[in-house]
Design a protein around this motif. Structure first.
Motif, PDB file in Angstrom:
ATOM      1  N   SER A   1      11.418   5.804  -4.014  1.00 37.11           N
ATOM      2  CA  SER A   1      10.817   4.428  -3.561  1.00 37.11           C
ATOM      3  C   SER A   1      10.097   3.716  -4.458  1.00 37.11           C
ATOM      4  CB  SER A   1       9.923   4.968  -2.439  1.00 37.11           C
ATOM      5  OG  SER A   1      10.607   5.538  -1.248  1.00 37.11           O
ATOM      6  N   GLY A   2       9.931   2.384  -4.329  1.00 37.45           N
ATOM      7  CA  GLY A   2       9.419   1.503  -5.036  1.00 37.45           C
ATOM      8  C   GLY A   2       9.916   1.153  -6.232  1.00 37.45           C
TER       9      GLY A   2
ATOM     10  N   ILE B   1       5.466   1.294  -7.522  1.00 41.06           N
ATOM     11  CA  ILE B   1       4.814   2.359  -6.571  1.00 41.06           C
ATOM     12  C   ILE B   1       3.198   2.490  -6.809  1.00 41.06           C
ATOM     13  CG2 ILE B   1       5.425   4.188  -7.821  1.00 41.06           C
ATOM     14  CD1 ILE B   1       5.966   5.552  -5.015  1.00 41.06           C
ATOM     15  N   SER B   2       2.500   2.207  -5.788  1.00 42.63           N
ATOM     16  CA  SER B   2       0.984   2.419  -5.862  1.00 42.63           C
ATOM     17  C   SER B   2       0.445   3.293  -5.119  1.00 42.63           C
ATOM     18  CB  SER B   2       0.259   0.913  -6.034  1.00 42.63           C
ATOM     19  OG  SER B   2      -0.891   1.060  -6.109  1.00 42.63           O
ATOM     20  N   TYR B   3      -0.328   4.449  -5.603  1.00 43.90           N
ATOM     21  CA  TYR B   3      -1.036   5.147  -4.874  1.00 43.90           C
ATOM     22  C   TYR B   3      -2.518   4.756  -4.887  1.00 43.90           C
ATOM     23  CZ  TYR B   3       3.283   7.800  -4.672  1.00 43.90           C
ATOM     24  OH  TYR B   3       4.717   8.298  -4.485  1.00 43.90           O
TER      25      TYR B   3
ATOM     26  N   GLY C   1      10.652  -4.009  -4.123  1.00 42.22           N
ATOM     27  CA  GLY C   1       9.730  -4.737  -4.930  1.00 42.22           C
ATOM     28  C   GLY C   1       8.591  -3.852  -5.280  1.00 42.22           C
ATOM     29  N   LEU C   2       7.877  -3.514  -4.101  1.00 45.48           N
ATOM     30  CA  LEU C   2       6.662  -2.718  -4.363  1.00 45.48           C
ATOM     31  C   LEU C   2       6.635  -1.626  -3.064  1.00 45.48           C
ATOM     32  CD1 LEU C   2       3.369  -4.173  -5.288  1.00 45.48           C
ATOM     33  CD2 LEU C   2       3.526  -2.260  -3.502  1.00 45.48           C
ATOM     34  N   TYR C   3       6.021  -0.537  -3.276  1.00 48.08           N
ATOM     35  CA  TYR C   3       5.804   0.458  -2.054  1.00 48.08           C
ATOM     36  C   TYR C   3       4.518   1.042  -2.283  1.00 48.08           C
ATOM     37  CZ  TYR C   3       6.111   4.473   0.625  1.00 48.08           C
ATOM     38  OH  TYR C   3       5.850   5.531   1.842  1.00 48.08           O
ATOM     39  N   SER C   4       3.675   0.799  -1.434  1.00 39.45           N
ATOM     40  CA  SER C   4       2.140   1.083  -1.395  1.00 39.45           C
ATOM     41  C   SER C   4       1.626   2.080  -0.351  1.00 39.45           C
ATOM     42  CB  SER C   4       1.355  -0.006  -1.516  1.00 39.45           C
ATOM     43  OG  SER C   4      -0.173   0.245  -1.414  1.00 39.45           O
TER      44      SER C   4
END
Length: 160
Positions: A32-33, A37-39, A60-63
């Motif tokens: 994913s991401g 990817i941002s945790y 584009g982005l997974y948060s």
């Protein structure tokens, strides 16, 4: 969709990061991401997220955790099974931003195709302010914005 490279950025848990005045492109992730990817706690300011892809969530982005702020940014032509542009499971602010021509596609197994632009999944709170969603498509459900589970989303002065 070929996914044999990697994503562009990973923000780890406990990290606070700001990305500004940058184009993020070419992410190609099997997980994913695609682009990011941002945790952690992520702010995007005047960022273009374009032409990234993933076999799963958030082209584009997974948060999935932390917080997410997106201002004066563009998500365009990103592709994923779920959430072509952005998938967020966390507190999110999207302001003065554009999501255009992102796609959620069905994979060979017949799953996916949900939320072309943005997918808020059980998001504690999300605000979309003065933003535009145009040309986003999903093979099954929700071309522009999809809110699922306990997602609370306020959309103010925006075009979908």
């Amino acid at each position: 969709m070929l996914c044999d490279l990697s994503r562009v950025f990973r923000i780890n848990s406990g990290v606070t990061a700001t990305i500004a005045d940058l184009t993020i492109t070419g992410g190609n992730e099997t997980g994913s991401g695609g682009g990011i990817i941002s945790y952690g706690n992520l702010t995007l300011e005047s960022v273009i997220v374009v032409d990234n892809q993933t076999a799963n969530n958030g082209g584009g982005l997974y948060s999935p955790t932390g917080t997410l702020t997106i201002k004066n940014s563009t998500f365009q032509e990103n592709v994923a099974k779920i959430a072509g542009g952005l998938r967020s499971n966390t507190t999110t602010l999207i302001e003065n931003s554009t999501f255009a021509d992102n796609r959620a596609i069905v994979n060979a197994g017949g799953s996916g195709g949900v939320a072309g632009g943005v997918y808020f999944w059980a998001t504690p709170s999300a605000t979309v302010l003065n933003s535009t969603f145009t040309g986003n498509t999903a093979d099954k459900y929700s071309g522009g914005i999809r809110a699922h589970g306990a997602a609370v989303v306020d959309v103010i002065n925006s075009t979908i």
